[in-house]
Scaffold this motif. Structure first.
Motif, PDB file in Angstrom:
ATOM      1  N   SER A 142     -20.202  27.114 -34.200  1.00 56.30           N
ATOM      2  CA  SER A 142     -20.112  26.540 -35.548  1.00 56.30           C
ATOM      3  C   SER A 142     -21.451  26.662 -36.278  1.00 56.30           C
ATOM      4  CB  SER A 142     -19.674  25.069 -35.481  1.00 56.30           C
ATOM      5  OG  SER A 142     -18.382  24.968 -34.921  1.00 56.30           O
ATOM      6  N   GLY A 143     -22.550  26.485 -35.552  1.00 54.58           N
ATOM      7  CA  GLY A 143     -23.866  26.645 -36.180  1.00 54.58           C
ATOM      8  C   GLY A 143     -24.082  28.077 -36.651  1.00 54.58           C
ATOM      9  N   MET A 144     -23.696  29.037 -35.813  1.00 55.42           N
ATOM     10  CA  MET A 144     -23.877  30.444 -36.209  1.00 55.42           C
ATOM     11  C   MET A 144     -22.914  30.818 -37.336  1.00 55.42           C
ATOM     12  SD  MET A 144     -24.785  32.427 -32.670  1.00 55.42           S
ATOM     13  CE  MET A 144     -23.339  31.945 -31.733  1.00 55.42           C
ATOM     14  N   ALA A 145     -21.690  30.316 -37.274  1.00 50.77           N
ATOM     15  CA  ALA A 145     -20.726  30.620 -38.338  1.00 50.77           C
ATOM     16  C   ALA A 145     -21.192  30.031 -39.667  1.00 50.77           C
ATOM     17  CB  ALA A 145     -19.342  30.084 -37.967  1.00 50.77           C
ATOM     18  N   THR A 146     -21.789  28.859 -39.620  1.00 48.63           N
ATOM     19  CA  THR A 146     -22.285  28.227 -40.852  1.00 48.63           C
ATOM     20  C   THR A 146     -23.396  29.072 -41.472  1.00 48.63           C
ATOM     21  OG1 THR A 146     -21.707  26.044 -39.997  1.00 48.63           O
ATOM     22  CG2 THR A 146     -23.299  26.117 -41.804  1.00 48.63           C
ATOM     23  N   ALA A 147     -24.307  29.554 -40.615  1.00 49.48           N
ATOM     24  CA  ALA A 147     -25.378  30.427 -41.119  1.00 49.48           C
ATOM     25  C   ALA A 147     -24.781  31.715 -41.674  1.00 49.48           C
ATOM     26  CB  ALA A 147     -26.367  30.729 -40.003  1.00 49.48           C
ATOM     27  N   LEU A 194     -21.910  32.204 -42.923  1.00 44.78           N
ATOM     28  CA  LEU A 194     -21.223  31.975 -44.205  1.00 44.78           C
ATOM     29  C   LEU A 194     -22.228  31.931 -45.361  1.00 44.78           C
ATOM     30  CD1 LEU A 194     -18.530  31.462 -45.650  1.00 44.78           C
ATOM     31  CD2 LEU A 194     -18.877  29.010 -45.251  1.00 44.78           C
ATOM     32  N   ARG A 195     -23.408  31.383 -45.110  1.00 42.94           N
ATOM     33  CA  ARG A 195     -24.442  31.400 -46.164  1.00 42.94           C
ATOM     34  C   ARG A 195     -24.787  32.839 -46.535  1.00 42.94           C
ATOM     35  NH1 ARG A 195     -27.302  27.534 -42.834  1.00 42.94           N
ATOM     36  NH2 ARG A 195     -26.649  25.445 -43.461  1.00 42.94           N
ATOM     37  N   ALA A 229     -19.566  35.392 -36.660  1.00 44.97           N
ATOM     38  CA  ALA A 229     -19.877  36.109 -37.901  1.00 44.97           C
ATOM     39  C   ALA A 229     -18.592  36.557 -38.597  1.00 44.97           C
ATOM     40  CB  ALA A 229     -20.768  37.312 -37.606  1.00 44.97           C
ATOM     41  N   LEU A 230     -17.620  37.015 -37.819  1.00 42.59           N
ATOM     42  CA  LEU A 230     -16.356  37.453 -38.427  1.00 42.59           C
ATOM     43  C   LEU A 230     -15.581  36.272 -39.009  1.00 42.59           C
ATOM     44  CD1 LEU A 230     -14.973  40.202 -36.000  1.00 42.59           C
ATOM     45  CD2 LEU A 230     -16.393  40.478 -38.023  1.00 42.59           C
ATOM     46  N   VAL A 231     -15.603  35.132 -38.319  1.00 40.23           N
ATOM     47  CA  VAL A 231     -14.935  33.932 -38.856  1.00 40.23           C
ATOM     48  C   VAL A 231     -15.541  33.576 -40.220  1.00 40.23           C
ATOM     49  CG1 VAL A 231     -14.716  31.417 -38.527  1.00 40.23           C
ATOM     50  CG2 VAL A 231     -14.131  32.984 -36.665  1.00 40.23           C
ATOM     51  N   ALA A 232     -16.830  33.848 -40.382  1.00 44.07           N
ATOM     52  CA  ALA A 232     -17.503  33.564 -41.653  1.00 44.07           C
ATOM     53  C   ALA A 232     -17.314  34.689 -42.668  1.00 44.07           C
ATOM     54  CB  ALA A 232     -18.990  33.323 -41.406  1.00 44.07           C
ATOM     55  N   GLY A 233     -16.548  35.704 -42.318  1.00 46.90           N
ATOM     56  CA  GLY A 233     -16.220  36.733 -43.299  1.00 46.90           C
ATOM     57  C   GLY A 233     -17.038  37.998 -43.213  1.00 46.90           C
ATOM     58  N   ALA A 240      -7.561  35.415 -40.752  1.00 49.58           N
ATOM     59  CA  ALA A 240      -7.067  34.226 -41.461  1.00 49.58           C
ATOM     60  C   ALA A 240      -8.161  33.172 -41.558  1.00 49.58           C
ATOM     61  CB  ALA A 240      -5.840  33.666 -40.737  1.00 49.58           C
ATOM     62  N   ALA A 241      -8.938  33.028 -40.486  1.00 49.47           N
ATOM     63  CA  ALA A 241     -10.041  32.058 -40.505  1.00 49.47           C
ATOM     64  C   ALA A 241     -11.072  32.447 -41.562  1.00 49.47           C
ATOM     65  CB  ALA A 241     -10.693  31.976 -39.124  1.00 49.47           C
ATOM     66  N   ALA A 242     -11.356  33.741 -41.665  1.00 51.30           N
ATOM     67  CA  ALA A 242     -12.346  34.197 -42.650  1.00 51.30           C
ATOM     68  C   ALA A 242     -11.852  33.959 -44.074  1.00 51.30           C
ATOM     69  CB  ALA A 242     -12.646  35.679 -42.427  1.00 51.30           C
ATOM     70  N   GLU A 243     -10.556  34.223 -44.292  1.00 49.86           N
ATOM     71  CA  GLU A 243      -9.994  33.957 -45.625  1.00 49.86           C
ATOM     72  C   GLU A 243     -10.096  32.475 -45.956  1.00 49.86           C
ATOM     73  OE1 GLU A 243      -6.019  35.346 -46.591  1.00 49.86           O
ATOM     74  OE2 GLU A 243      -6.488  37.229 -45.573  1.00 49.86           O
ATOM     75  N   ARG A 244      -9.786  31.652 -44.957  1.00 47.93           N
ATOM     76  CA  ARG A 244      -9.860  30.207 -45.171  1.00 47.93           C
ATOM     77  C   ARG A 244     -11.297  29.801 -45.495  1.00 47.93           C
ATOM     78  NH1 ARG A 244      -8.151  28.787 -40.503  1.00 47.93           N
ATOM     79  NH2 ARG A 244      -5.969  28.846 -41.094  1.00 47.93           N
ATOM     80  N   ALA A 245     -12.250  30.382 -44.778  1.00 42.64           N
ATOM     81  CA  ALA A 245     -13.661  30.020 -44.987  1.00 42.64           C
ATOM     82  C   ALA A 245     -14.088  30.321 -46.424  1.00 42.64           C
ATOM     83  CB  ALA A 245     -14.545  30.773 -44.002  1.00 42.64           C
ATOM     84  N   MET A 246     -13.651  31.462 -46.956  1.00 42.71           N
ATOM     85  CA  MET A 246     -14.045  31.808 -48.319  1.00 42.71           C
ATOM     86  C   MET A 246     -13.389  30.859 -49.331  1.00 42.71           C
ATOM     87  SD  MET A 246     -16.246  34.131 -48.050  1.00 42.71           S
ATOM     88  CE  MET A 246     -16.437  34.929 -49.641  1.00 42.71           C
TER      89      MET A 246
END
Ligand SMILES: O=P(O)(O)OC[C@H]1O[C@H](OP(=O)(O)OP(=O)(O)O)[C@H](O)[C@@H]1O
Length: 381
Positions: A109-114, A116-117, A147-151, A361-367
């Motif tokens: 989650s920490g890496m995905a948050t970064a 996403l920024r 990274a992929l979850v974050a798009g 789907a997770a990446a779309e949701r994140a955006m």
């Protein structure tokens, strides 16, 4: 062979803090195995500082086959308080799993948050995850999946690709250029072009021995589709100017179609500064340096009665997203906020994984989530 905790130890619950094994002994000695509800939470109340959830799929796999029910907010959801996961069952079913459950969620989650920024700094520009080299190889798949979850559009690690059923991307390292020696860049690029599968993008690394502009034009003359500039920090000076000059002189030489990729210490601020003059970025350390989220797992209900340690909120909770982007935490049996959509969804029922995990789907949701809660607006480097 390596310092890697084996998967079997995680599955058996030996990847745990010793005090959970002592707890099992003490409860067994006392003849106790209470039915509990636990919640995984970073902040008790919404803070306005959102983070992106990743790693849920691994937790689901860990809970599979155990006598528990679990709910979680889906991967790619932003949260700023309240439970991201709830597990219910006899405590001894999962007591020793707490350490791994939290680890499965915290770091990804920490890496995905970064990530996403970085993603939001240039929503339309190609972003590849290059971070595997900064972490223990056993978690490279976690880096690239986060990274992929974050798009992100792709990643560089081959084994991570094997795990996800996707192909790794990449260009060429300086080592390839140096193996051919100074002045022989064409030989290196030509060898790459002749040897590597036709479906691999032809991206030439152009900063090894000579000026970026000079090498970029030479690679373009050889027929490469793209160039990568990874200029060493000490030589970088005004990187934006170097990139613009490279673009200018490529265009002057008739290579308007040659794309420019950049890498090396790329942050959201750098992406923001360079996105209009580059076609893609490789981002590594900014993702892997993302601070792990400080999740905790707490009992909030004991044999049907609300309870909690001091400082934690007792009782089973629900979290809701409202159309204004609000994230609301309420007792599960309280009335939902007006127009609130519940975020916790079934994850495991009677030990069976009932959620589906789709990275796209997770990446779309994140955006969508980022836009809804204004994540980018509170973004800082
Ligand atoms: O700085 P990061 O965001 O973590 O990027 C990851 C790495 O990718 C680039 O390496 P390159 O492939 O050029 O490495 P090489 O010099 O070993 O060839 C860059 O120089 C970083 O070392």
């Amino acid at each position: 062979m390596f310092d890697i905790v084996p998967e079997s130890a995680i599955d058996e619950g030996r990847a745990t803090d010793a005090y959970f094994l002592r707890t099992e002994e003490a409860l067994a000695h006392a003849g106790k195995n209470p039915r509990v509800v636990v919640e995984v939470t970073a902040d008790q109340f919404p803070t306005g500082e959102f983070e992106l959830l990743a790693g849920v799929a691994d937790v689901a796999r860990l809970l599979e086959g155990r006598n528990v029910d679990a709910d979680a907010i889906p991967e790619g959801t932003l949260f700023d308080g309240g439970p991201v996961m709830r597990i219910e069952g006899p405590y001894l079913e999962f007591a020793r799993l707490e350490t791994s459950i939290l680890g499965f969620l915290s770091h990804p989650s920490g890496m995905a948050t970064a990530a996403l920024r970085a993603r939001l700094a240039a929503p339309e520009t190609s972003l590849l995850s290059f971070g595997a080299r900064h972490v223990h190889p056993s978690i490279a798949g976690t880096v690239d999946r986060s990274a992929l979850v974050a798009g992100f559009d792709g990643f560089s690690h081959v084994a991570a690709g094997d795990l996800m059923g996707r192909a790794a991307s990449g260009t060429m390292p300086h080592a390839l250029m140096i193996c051919f020696g100074p002045g022989n860049q064409e030989d290196a690029w030509r060898a790459f072009d002749e040897a590597v599968d036709a479906d691999v993008p032809r991206i030439a690394l152009c900063d090894t021995y000579d000026d970026e502009v000079n090498e970029a034009i030479r690679a373009a003359e050889l027929g490469f589709d793209s160039v990568r500039l990874d200029t060493t920090g000490s030589r970088r000076g005004d990187f934006r100017h170097i990139i613009r000059e490279t673009r200018w002189k490529l265009d002057m030489a008739g290579h308007e179609d040659v794309d420019i990729f950049v890498s090396g210490g790329i942050t959201p601020a750098a992406i923001d500064e360079l996105a209009d003059v580059v076609d893609g970025f490789g981002v590594g350390s900014y993702i892997t340096n993302g601070d792990p989220i400080d999740f905790a797992l707490d009992i909030v209900e004991l044999e049907g009665e609300p309870t909690a340690k001091r400082g934690k909120l007792s009782g089973v909770k629900s979290v809701y997203r409202t159309p204004d982007g609000g994230h609301h935490v309420e007792l599960a049996d309280a009335e939902a906020p007006a127009e609130g959509t519940p975020l916790l969804e079934p994850l495991v029922r009677d030990g069976e994984v009932v959620a589906e995990f789709d990275i796209d789907a997770a990446a779309e949701r994140a955006m969508a989530e980022a836009e809804l809660v204004g994540f980018g607006e509170s973004m800082s480097e």
